[in-house]
Design a protein around this motif. Structure first.
Motif, PDB file in Angstrom:
ATOM      1  N   ARG A 345       0.055 -97.178   5.952  1.00 45.63           N
ATOM      2  CA  ARG A 345       1.365 -96.724   6.394  1.00 45.63           C
ATOM      3  C   ARG A 345       1.198 -95.497   7.277  1.00 45.63           C
ATOM      4  N   GLU A 346       2.236 -95.176   8.009  1.00 40.43           N
ATOM      5  CA  GLU A 346       2.196 -94.023   8.898  1.00 40.43           C
ATOM      6  C   GLU A 346       2.045 -92.737   8.076  1.00 40.43           C
ATOM      7  N   TYR A 347       1.130 -91.888   8.470  1.00 46.05           N
ATOM      8  CA  TYR A 347       0.885 -90.649   7.730  1.00 46.05           C
ATOM      9  C   TYR A 347       2.054 -89.686   7.927  1.00 46.05           C
ATOM     10  N   GLN A 348       2.615 -89.221   6.807  1.00 45.32           N
ATOM     11  CA  GLN A 348       3.755 -88.309   6.797  1.00 45.32           C
ATOM     12  C   GLN A 348       4.927 -88.858   7.606  1.00 45.32           C
ATOM     13  N   GLY A 349       5.045 -90.162   7.611  1.00 43.78           N
ATOM     14  CA  GLY A 349       6.154 -90.799   8.307  1.00 43.78           C
ATOM     15  C   GLY A 349       6.913 -91.708   7.358  1.00 43.78           C
ATOM     16  N   SER A 350       7.277 -92.868   7.838  1.00 42.63           N
ATOM     17  CA  SER A 350       8.013 -93.818   7.012  1.00 42.63           C
ATOM     18  C   SER A 350       7.131 -94.312   5.869  1.00 42.63           C
ATOM     19  N   PRO A 351       7.701 -94.474   4.662  1.00 37.99           N
ATOM     20  CA  PRO A 351       6.901 -94.997   3.546  1.00 37.99           C
ATOM     21  C   PRO A 351       6.668 -96.492   3.630  1.00 37.99           C
ATOM     22  N   MET A 352       7.313 -97.160   4.568  1.00 37.03           N
ATOM     23  CA  MET A 352       7.170 -98.606   4.674  1.00 37.03           C
ATOM     24  C   MET A 352       5.794 -98.972   5.222  1.00 37.03           C
ATOM     25  N   PRO A 353       5.142 -99.983   4.636  1.00 42.30           N
ATOM     26  CA  PRO A 353       3.797-100.379   5.080  1.00 42.30           C
ATOM     27  C   PRO A 353       3.783-100.940   6.499  1.00 42.30           C
ATOM     28  N   LEU A 354       2.709-100.646   7.203  1.00 41.48           N
ATOM     29  CA  LEU A 354       2.445-101.268   8.496  1.00 41.48           C
ATOM     30  C   LEU A 354       1.612-102.530   8.319  1.00 41.48           C
ATOM     31  N   VAL A 355       0.684-102.470   7.355  1.00 45.53           N
ATOM     32  CA  VAL A 355      -0.174-103.606   6.996  1.00 45.53           C
ATOM     33  C   VAL A 355      -0.225-103.646   5.475  1.00 45.53           C
ATOM     34  N   VAL A 356      -0.099-104.822   4.881  1.00 43.68           N
ATOM     35  CA  VAL A 356      -0.065-104.899   3.427  1.00 43.68           C
ATOM     36  C   VAL A 356      -0.663-106.228   2.963  1.00 43.68           C
ATOM     37  N   THR A 357      -1.347-106.165   1.816  1.00 41.78           N
ATOM     38  CA  THR A 357      -1.832-107.389   1.169  1.00 41.78           C
ATOM     39  C   THR A 357      -1.682-107.226  -0.336  1.00 41.78           C
ATOM     40  N   ARG A 358      -1.597-108.330  -1.021  1.00 45.07           N
ATOM     41  CA  ARG A 358      -1.392-108.361  -2.465  1.00 45.07           C
ATOM     42  C   ARG A 358      -2.405-109.339  -3.059  1.00 45.07           C
ATOM     43  N   LEU A 359      -3.086-108.914  -4.124  1.00 45.17           N
ATOM     44  CA  LEU A 359      -4.049-109.785  -4.795  1.00 45.17           C
ATOM     45  C   LEU A 359      -4.200-109.356  -6.246  1.00 45.17           C
ATOM     46  N   ALA A 360      -4.754-110.222  -7.052  1.00 44.71           N
ATOM     47  CA  ALA A 360      -4.931-109.925  -8.472  1.00 44.71           C
ATOM     48  C   ALA A 360      -5.975-108.830  -8.650  1.00 44.71           C
ATOM     49  N   ALA A 361      -5.653-107.868  -9.528  1.00 42.07           N
ATOM     50  CA  ALA A 361      -6.584-106.780  -9.831  1.00 42.07           C
ATOM     51  C   ALA A 361      -7.485-107.242 -10.985  1.00 42.07           C
ATOM     52  N   THR A 362      -8.689-107.655 -10.643  1.00 42.19           N
ATOM     53  CA  THR A 362      -9.590-108.203 -11.665  1.00 42.19           C
ATOM     54  C   THR A 362     -10.726-107.248 -11.991  1.00 42.19           C
ATOM     55  N   GLN A 363     -11.481-106.845 -10.976  1.00 41.80           N
ATOM     56  CA  GLN A 363     -12.586-105.921 -11.230  1.00 41.80           C
ATOM     57  C   GLN A 363     -12.829-105.038 -10.012  1.00 41.80           C
ATOM     58  N   PHE A 364     -13.417-103.890 -10.279  1.00 44.21           N
ATOM     59  CA  PHE A 364     -13.702-102.912  -9.223  1.00 44.21           C
ATOM     60  C   PHE A 364     -15.148-102.438  -9.366  1.00 44.21           C
ATOM     61  N   PRO A 365     -15.769-102.031  -8.286  1.00 38.76           N
ATOM     62  CA  PRO A 365     -15.214-101.918  -6.914  1.00 38.76           C
ATOM     63  C   PRO A 365     -14.951-103.278  -6.277  1.00 38.76           C
ATOM     64  N   ALA A 366     -14.062-103.257  -5.296  1.00 31.86           N
ATOM     65  CA  ALA A 366     -13.725-104.469  -4.556  1.00 31.86           C
ATOM     66  C   ALA A 366     -13.555-104.098  -3.090  1.00 31.86           C
ATOM     67  N   THR A 367     -14.026-104.989  -2.207  1.00 35.89           N
ATOM     68  CA  THR A 367     -13.877-104.772  -0.765  1.00 35.89           C
ATOM     69  C   THR A 367     -12.844-105.759  -0.227  1.00 35.89           C
TER      70      THR A 367
END
Length: 431
Positions: A345-367
């Motif tokens: 998202r824009e730094y110190q700007g709108s909180p709305m995402p510019l790029v976004v993805t959603r996936l299941a949180a299974t294990q970390f680290p993850a790339t």
């Protein structure tokens, strides 16, 4: 309404004074003279006495031979005619004196008739309704500023007032629109459908009419798309290709048909057309993310899923990528069944995402690789932001909006034209 009544009352009082003042003044002046009835009686007595005197003189003249019988008869007849004419004039005068009372009665009848016609045939109901509507909007605004939800009772009363006005004005399109609008607000989708249907039938080519009716039918149909809704969606987009309500419904229809890439494209278009902070924008964004995830799982192309995204030649290959490595701080525990949202998202700007993805949180680290197929805006607009912030958030509820208990990590500001490769971000904060 009270302001109007005060003004109307002042006008009536002014007119009444214009009528009453001359009458009052005439009577006041008349009080300095003998009473009309007394003056009339005195004059009648004088006329009678004069008539008798003249008759006596004529009798004497005939007896002395100064006039003959024919002359006597003619003079007596003339005397009688004059006396009767004078008596008739005296009887007519009281009628003229009663003219003031007649004038006052006519004024009273005029005022009463005008009031009756205004309240029965005029716009008093419209004035009262407008004041009621304005008061409702002010009350709702104050409640929302105080962080409270508006009460439905006042809106129901307004809907009842609208229906009452429609009985007298069934051709008033504005009232039908308001019935649809306020009916939707209180969940009376039957009333909403009736209102918007009347509006659509009167002006099917006006932007927004078809989509408003389609949404009312959709909500009243248990959030199910039917053939009429499909027709109205097509009609709405023919009239206005940027109708966000129609785009949202079209996305729902595409999602139900498992055309997930089309759903993401339609909802992405609606997101770009919806102002930041507007109600429903976050829900649309969540829909875009979910539709893209479903499309990837089924091998459907997600290129161009967002409005104005860069041309990808009809494939899922991205022309730019931002690799991000996400790790979880050792002192935090990964919730079961949680969802990871990764976005820029824009730094110190709108909180709305510019790029976004959603996936299941299974294990970390993850790339995870962010690319243009996940963009909520065009590449030109994304790279014009100068500095961005990368956010990784683990949501227990699976909702795109942040909630208490979520885990989050931030990285930024980062210059958009010189990003690290990969970007490393640590989820280290519990909201």
């Amino acid at each position: 309404m009270s302001e109007f009544l005060v003004a109307a009352g002042a006008a009536v009082l002014l007119v009444a004074l214009l009528f009453v003042w001359p009458i009052w003044r005439a009577r006041r002046l008349a009080g300095l003279e003998p009473m009309p009835e007394q003056a009339g009686d005195q004059r009648s007595s004088e006329n009678l006495a004069l008539y008798r005197e003249h008759t006596t003189e004529l009798d004497n003249e005939r007896r002395l031979g100064r006039i003959d019988q024919a002359q006597y008869d003619r003079l007596v007849a003339e005397l009688q005619r004059n006396f009767l004419a004078d008596q008739k004039g005296e009887k007519e005068r009281p009628l003229h004196r009663r003219g003031g009372a007649v004038l006052l009665l006519a004024l009273l009848v005029l005022v009463l008739a005008s009031g009756w016609m205004y309240f029965n045939q005029g716009s008093s109901g419209d004035v009262l309704f407008a004041q009621m509507q304005q008061q409702l909007e002010r009350d709702n605004m104050e409640l929302m500023r105080a962080g409270q939800m508006p009460e439905a009772k006042a809106t129901r009363e307004l809907v009842s007032a609208i229906e009452a006005r429609l009985k007298n004005q069934p051709d008033n399109a504005q009232y039908w629109y308001l019935l649809g609008r306020y009916g939707s607000q209180i969940g009376d989708f039957e009333a909403a459908e009736r209102g918007f249907r009347e509006v659509y039938q009167r002006a099917p080519a006006d932007p927004g009419n078809a989509s408003a009716l389609a949404q009312a039918i959709f909500l009243g149909n248990g959030n199910q798309i039917n053939d009429e809704i499909k027709f109205l969606i097509e009609r709405a987009l023919e009239v206005d290709a940027e109708d966000t309500t129609a785009l949202g419904l079209a996305g729902i229809n595409a999602f139900e048909q498992q055309q997930f890439s089309d759903a993401a494209r339609l909802w992405g278009t609606a997101v770009n057309l919806t102002p930041e902070g507007a109600p429903g924008r976050e829900a649309l964004m969540a829909g875009v993310v979910r539709a893209r995830e479903e499309a990837r799982q089924r091998g459907q192309s997600t290129a161009g899923a967002a409005t104005n995204s860069a041309d990808s030649g009809g494939t899922s290959e991205a022309s730019w990528t931002i690799p991000v490595t996400v790790t979880l701080a050792p002192d935090l525990q990964l919730p079961q069944g949680a969802t990871l949202f990764l976005y820029a998202r824009e730094y110190q700007g709108s909180p709305m995402p510019l790029v976004v993805t959603r996936l299941a949180a299974t294990q970390f680290p993850a790339t995870i690789v962010l690319d243009e197929t996940m963009a909520m805006t065009s590449a030109d607009r994304l790279f014009a932001k100068g500095q961005v912030e990368i956010v990784a958030r683990i949501s227990k509820s699976g909702q795109v909006s942040a909630a208490a208990g979520d885990l989050q990590g931030l990285r930024g500001p980062l210059p958009i034209d010189d990003l690290p490769n990969p970007i490393e971000i640590v989820i280290d904060t519990q909201l």
